[in-house]
Design an enzyme around this catalytic site. Structure first.
Site, PDB file in Angstrom:
ATOM      1  N   CYS A 182       0.837  -1.211   0.000  1.00 52.54           N
ATOM      2  CA  CYS A 182       0.000   0.000   0.000  1.00 52.54           C
ATOM      3  C   CYS A 182       0.871   1.260   0.000  1.00 52.54           C
ATOM      4  O   CYS A 182       1.509   1.551  -0.991  1.00 52.54           O
ATOM      5  CB  CYS A 182      -0.983  -0.058   1.174  1.00 52.54           C
ATOM      6  SG  CYS A 182      -2.323   1.123   0.986  1.00 52.54           S
TER       7      CYS A 182
ATOM      8  N   HIS B 166      -3.792  -5.219  -0.260  1.00 54.28           N
ATOM      9  CA  HIS B 166      -3.360  -5.737   1.041  1.00 54.28           C
ATOM     10  C   HIS B 166      -3.379  -7.260   1.028  1.00 54.28           C
ATOM     11  O   HIS B 166      -4.444  -7.858   1.214  1.00 54.28           O
ATOM     12  CB  HIS B 166      -4.288  -5.223   2.152  1.00 54.28           C
ATOM     13  CG  HIS B 166      -4.045  -3.792   2.467  1.00 54.28           C
ATOM     14  ND1 HIS B 166      -3.227  -3.388   3.496  1.00 54.28           N
ATOM     15  CD2 HIS B 166      -4.479  -2.667   1.865  1.00 54.28           C
ATOM     16  CE1 HIS B 166      -3.174  -2.072   3.519  1.00 54.28           C
ATOM     17  NE2 HIS B 166      -3.931  -1.608   2.534  1.00 54.28           N
TER      18      HIS B 166
ATOM     19  N   ASP C 242     -23.448  -9.406  15.870  1.00 52.48           N
ATOM     20  CA  ASP C 242     -23.850  -8.500  16.957  1.00 52.48           C
ATOM     21  C   ASP C 242     -23.450  -9.199  18.253  1.00 52.48           C
ATOM     22  O   ASP C 242     -23.858 -10.333  18.507  1.00 52.48           O
ATOM     23  CB  ASP C 242     -25.365  -8.279  16.937  1.00 52.48           C
ATOM     24  CG  ASP C 242     -25.811  -7.432  15.741  1.00 52.48           C
ATOM     25  OD1 ASP C 242     -24.954  -6.845  15.074  1.00 52.48           O
ATOM     26  OD2 ASP C 242     -27.026  -7.363  15.485  1.00 52.48           O
TER      27      ASP C 242
ATOM     28  N   GLU D 221      -2.424  -9.225   3.279  1.00 49.85           N
ATOM     29  CA  GLU D 221      -2.815  -9.740   4.604  1.00 49.85           C
ATOM     30  C   GLU D 221      -4.320  -9.648   4.832  1.00 49.85           C
ATOM     31  O   GLU D 221      -4.834 -10.144   5.823  1.00 49.85           O
ATOM     32  CB  GLU D 221      -2.050  -8.996   5.708  1.00 49.85           C
ATOM     33  CG  GLU D 221      -2.523  -7.585   6.044  1.00 49.85           C
ATOM     34  CD  GLU D 221      -2.110  -6.499   5.059  1.00 49.85           C
ATOM     35  OE1 GLU D 221      -1.664  -6.823   3.936  1.00 49.85           O
ATOM     36  OE2 GLU D 221      -2.254  -5.306   5.405  1.00 49.85           O
TER      37      GLU D 221
ATOM     38  N   ASP E  93     -28.880   3.783  12.093  1.00 51.19           N
ATOM     39  CA  ASP E  93     -29.985   2.919  12.546  1.00 51.19           C
ATOM     40  C   ASP E  93     -31.316   3.646  12.365  1.00 51.19           C
ATOM     41  O   ASP E  93     -31.896   4.159  13.332  1.00 51.19           O
ATOM     42  CB  ASP E  93     -29.812   2.576  14.032  1.00 51.19           C
ATOM     43  CG  ASP E  93     -28.526   1.818  14.313  1.00 51.19           C
ATOM     44  OD1 ASP E  93     -28.270   0.811  13.640  1.00 51.19           O
ATOM     45  OD2 ASP E  93     -27.773   2.245  15.203  1.00 51.19           O
TER      46      ASP E  93
HETATM   47  O1  1PR Z   1     -24.176   3.602  19.011  1.00 54.35           O
HETATM   48  O2  1PR Z   1     -21.765   3.718  18.424  1.00 54.35           O
HETATM   49  O3  1PR Z   1     -22.526   2.434  20.415  1.00 54.35           O
HETATM   50  O4  1PR Z   1     -22.965   1.633  18.130  1.00 54.35           O
HETATM   51  C1  1PR Z   1     -23.834   0.604  18.445  1.00 54.35           C
HETATM   52  C2  1PR Z   1     -23.915  -0.287  17.252  1.00 54.35           C
HETATM   53  O5  1PR Z   1     -24.654  -1.438  17.638  1.00 54.35           O
HETATM   54  C3  1PR Z   1     -24.626   0.347  16.090  1.00 54.35           C
HETATM   55  O6  1PR Z   1     -23.926   0.011  14.916  1.00 54.35           O
HETATM   56  C4  1PR Z   1     -25.988  -0.315  16.061  1.00 54.35           C
HETATM   57  O7  1PR Z   1     -26.405  -0.557  14.736  1.00 54.35           O
HETATM   58  C5  1PR Z   1     -25.716  -1.636  16.754  1.00 54.35           C
HETATM   59  N1  1PR Z   1     -26.858  -2.078  17.567  1.00 54.35           N
HETATM   60  C6  1PR Z   1     -27.272  -1.543  18.724  1.00 54.35           C
HETATM   61  N2  1PR Z   1     -28.307  -2.261  19.205  1.00 54.35           N
HETATM   62  C7  1PR Z   1     -28.544  -3.271  18.362  1.00 54.35           C
HETATM   63  C8  1PR Z   1     -29.551  -4.312  18.492  1.00 54.35           C
HETATM   64  O8  1PR Z   1     -29.727  -5.162  17.624  1.00 54.35           O
HETATM   65  N3  1PR Z   1     -30.295  -4.297  19.590  1.00 54.35           N
HETATM   66  N4  1PR Z   1     -27.543  -3.982  16.283  1.00 54.35           N
HETATM   67  C9  1PR Z   1     -27.629  -3.155  17.323  1.00 54.35           C
HETATM   68  C10 1PR Z   1     -27.667  -3.575  15.077  1.00 54.35           C
HETATM   69  C11 1PR Z   1     -28.005  -4.313  13.056  1.00 54.35           C
HETATM   70  C12 1PR Z   1     -27.199  -4.981  12.078  1.00 54.35           C
HETATM   71  C13 1PR Z   1     -27.714  -6.366  11.872  1.00 54.35           C
HETATM   72  C14 1PR Z   1     -28.368  -6.246  10.547  1.00 54.35           C
HETATM   73  C15 1PR Z   1     -28.506  -7.500   9.815  1.00 54.35           C
HETATM   74  N5  1PR Z   1     -27.636  -4.668  14.340  1.00 54.35           N
HETATM   75  O9  1PR Z   1     -25.887  -4.813  12.138  1.00 54.35           O
HETATM   76  O10 1PR Z   1     -26.697  -7.246  12.008  1.00 54.35           O
HETATM   77  O11 1PR Z   1     -29.623  -5.612  10.734  1.00 54.35           O
HETATM   78  O12 1PR Z   1     -29.393  -8.342  10.431  1.00 54.35           O
HETATM   79  P1  1PR Z   1     -30.211  -9.411   9.602  1.00 54.35           P
HETATM   80  O13 1PR Z   1     -29.401  -9.803   8.424  1.00 54.35           O
HETATM   81  O14 1PR Z   1     -30.394 -10.573  10.543  1.00 54.35           O
HETATM   82  O15 1PR Z   1     -31.502  -8.769   9.239  1.00 54.35           O
HETATM   83  P2  1PR Z   1     -22.862   2.913  19.062  1.00 54.35           P
END
Ligand code: 1PR
Length: 602
Positions: A153, A258, A301, A260, A459
């Site tokens: 890079c 990259h 998550d 790696e 979100d």
């Molecule tokens: O606010 O900087 O602390 O970041 C928190 C992070 O955690 C954010 O990116 C927020 O999207 C994520 N988050 C917070 N609460 C939840 C929860 O589910 N209760 N998850 C959460 C968000 C959403 C996706 C998920 C997709 C795909 N998750 O990343 O994986 O919707 O899901 P699917 O394919 O099953 O439909 P901060």
């Protein structure tokens, strides 16, 4: 390159440090002061047996004193000046069975048996470090002697005459050409992030296993092939124009991508550099792939369950608790194991989201850092981590800046960090004042580590409208009308894991965070999360048409067709999914030159 040319360049570039500028547009950067501190302190380390013999400013005799090392064959010398994530490269080298010796002095460079230079950071501060420490001089000598070298890079770009990154800034001047920025005015998204194919223009030993498979790029600047540097160029890549993907002359190699982070194919590049006699791992795949591939990202998550274990969980519109009497957090497995599995299956990237990060303090969340460290030992594609990236004061009144939090994540193996709630507050402030304070976590981290290292996770929740004039935010006509026949919707941003709605739309947020320095947008949709009914195409289209940075569509994947739909109907650069992989309804499979397809498992 002629001896004269290198000497001439040394007179200007190695002798006189370049101006600062703190550019930050590729790999990961650390401010000049920190870089210098890191390198100078390493250089003047008292244990250096050779330190008394080196004159930093007038070291042109270094080449004469260079001796070929008698070091054992398993040792690789690494020039790491402490910026960004070199952990993955270290892990990859160790994974291939080699040991690492870190450069402490210029003579370590001259005595290296093989040298890897994973340039990270911006061009100007990197050159400044090389000039001030004598490392640049040593590098020139080493390369002139045709000793085994691999630049990665920025480690490729620094070999050129100069760069326009916050410049012009003089480079080492070994290869004719100027490093310039990709031109986004012709419709390409900058940074160039993702898996792209290279066209091998001449035999280059380390690329022998690649064939037409893709490799992972992440950069905003590139060098262009010309008549003057044709003898160096070993492959090109097309993104808007053809740029230089690798160079080779004798034993000197450098790659813009990259290795790696390029999975098996990248490991084969490293292996062939480290051990040129190694067997070819695979017959190169044939094909005509020539475009930046759409990425498929597996998302985990992660949170602590009620027993205190860190588990992968999955929400249903962000509700991660089982609807049973016990009301437990859904537990879908161990984060490191699942990340390793998805890497093996062929995921282009893996993301960890610490979903309780908004209330937990990440630096107190040592298990999460451990997860990253362990995952990065075996996962050789980009790792993103999010959750809780913000300034924080702990119970003892000790203040931690978001930069410290991000730095710890990068040190632990993250390539990108993802900011959720804090980016919403920063955007609100920016839209209110019309002034970039420069103080938000988003601005600070992207300034220091480069915007390609910063993802903003949005979100939003859909709010139906009868008439677009009913809100001040950008709305869109929806494909499926709302419950009362509404034809429009706006997408209201939330913070704290969807718990609190804010007075800002996803469109306004996306545009603002792009201006503030985000390199990518992770676009979730609370309504679609965990539903398996497909991505919110209206939302993804709205946002991916509004910004010129890559947009990752997220939430709702439930079938193979949902991936093809989002890629064919919108300008999303990547699609992220969670539940569909955890439930093992589909799996990823590599297919010839095409990176990955999603196949139903019966
Ligand atoms: O606010 O900087 O602390 O970041 C928190 C992070 O955690 C954010 O990116 C927020 O999207 C994520 N988050 C917070 N609460 C939840 C929860 O589910 N209760 N998850 C959460 C968000 C959403 C996706 C998920 C997709 C795909 N998750 O990343 O994986 O919707 O899901 P699917 O394919 O099953 O439909 P901060």
């Amino acid at each position: 390159m002629s001896e004269d040319r290198c000497q001439e360049e040394r007179g200007t570039s190695c002798g006189k440090p370049n101006g600062g500028g703190g550019g930050n547009h590729f790999c990961s950067a650390v401010p000049q002061g920190i870089l210098l501190f890191l390198l100078l302190s390493a250089y003047s380390a008292p244990h250096s047996p050779l330190s008394s013999t080196i004159n930093l400013k007038h070291s042109r005799t270094l080449a004469i004193r260079a001796s070929v090392s008698t070091a054992d064959d398993s040792v690789v010398t690494l020039l790491d000046y402490g910026a960004g994530n070199v952990r993955s490269l270290r892990n990859a080298i160790r994974f291939l069975g080699f040991n690492i010796k870190d450069v402490q002095t210029p003579e370590d460079i001259l005595n290296a048996k093989r040298l890897i230079f994973p340039g990270v950071g911006a061009f100007a501060p990197a050159m400044d470090v090389l000039n001030k420490t004598g490392m640049g001089e040593a590098l020139c000598s080493y390369i002139e002697q045709d000793r085994p070298f691999l630049g990665i890079c920025l480690g490729l770009q620094l070999l050129f005459e100069s760069s326009e990154e916050n410049g012009p800034v003089k480079g080492l001047g070994l290869i004719p050409g100027i490093v310039g920025r990709f031109d986004s005015s012709n419709g390409i998204r900058v940074p160039h992030i993702g898996w792209n194919a290279i066209q091998i223009t001449r035999e280059s030993q380390i690329l022998d296993d690649i064939g037409s498979r893709h490799v992972y790029f992440v950069h905003s600047y590139r060098a262009m092939p010309s008549d003057d540097n044709t003898e160096w160029v070993s492959s090109t890549c097309n993104y808007g124009d053809n740029f230089i993907a690798s160079i080779r002359r004798g034993n000197v190699h450098a790659v813009q991508f990259h290795p790696e982070k390029s999975g098996d194919v990248g490991l084969s590049v490293l292996r062939r550099f480290l051990n040129p006699k190694s067997e070819m791992t695979k017959k190169p795949a044939q094909g005509k792939a020539s475009k930046l591939a759409k990425r498929v990202i597996a998302c985990l998550d992660v949170r602590t369950n009620d027993k205190g274990d860190l588990v992968v969980t999955k929400g249903d519109q962000y509700d991660v608790r089982e609807h049973t009497k016990e009301n437990e957090v859904r537990n879908l497995g161990k984060p490191v194991d699942l990340a390793g599995q998805y890497y093996k299956d062929g995921a282009d990237e893996v993301s960890f989201l610490n979903i309780t990060g908004f209330r937990d303090f990440p630096l107190g969340d040592l298990p999460m850092l451990q997860v990253l460290r362990h995952a990065s030992e075996n996962v050789f594609v980009p790792l993103t981590v999010g959750g809780g990236i913000r300034d924080f004061t702990d119970a003892n009144g000790r203040y931690y800046s978001s930069l410290e939090v991000a730095a710890e994540y990068f040190r632990s193996g993250a390539d990108k960090i993802s900011i959720g709630s804090d980016a919403v507050y920063a955007a609100e402030e920016y839209l209110k004042t019309k002034v970039k304070s420069g103080k938000s976590s988003l601005e600070q981290i992207s300034r220091v580590y480069g915007n390609q290292a910063v993802v903003v996770s949005i979100d939003p929740r859909r709010v139906y409208l009868k008439d677009p004039k009913d809100v001040e935010f950008k709305s869109t006509r929806v494909t499926n009308p709302g419950p009362n026949g509404e034809q429009y919707a706006w997408y209201q941003c939330t913070v704290n894991g969807g718990r609190e709605g804010r007075q800002i739309g996803a469109y306004e947020l996306a545009k603002a965070v792009e201006e503030l320095g985000a390199g990518e947008i992770l676009l979730n949709c609370i309504d679609c999360d965990g539903q398996g009914k497909g991505f919110d195409i209206d939302l993804v289209k709205l946002i991916s048409d509004a910004v010129s940075i890559p947009v990752i569509a997220s939430s709702g994947a439930g079938a193979v067709e949902h991936f093809s739909e989002v890629f064919s109907k919108t300008n999303a650069s990547a699609a992220l999914a969670a539940g569909i992989f955890h439930r093992k309804e589909v799996y990823l499979e590599k297919q010839g030159p095409f990176l990955y397809i999603v196949v139903l498992r019966f």
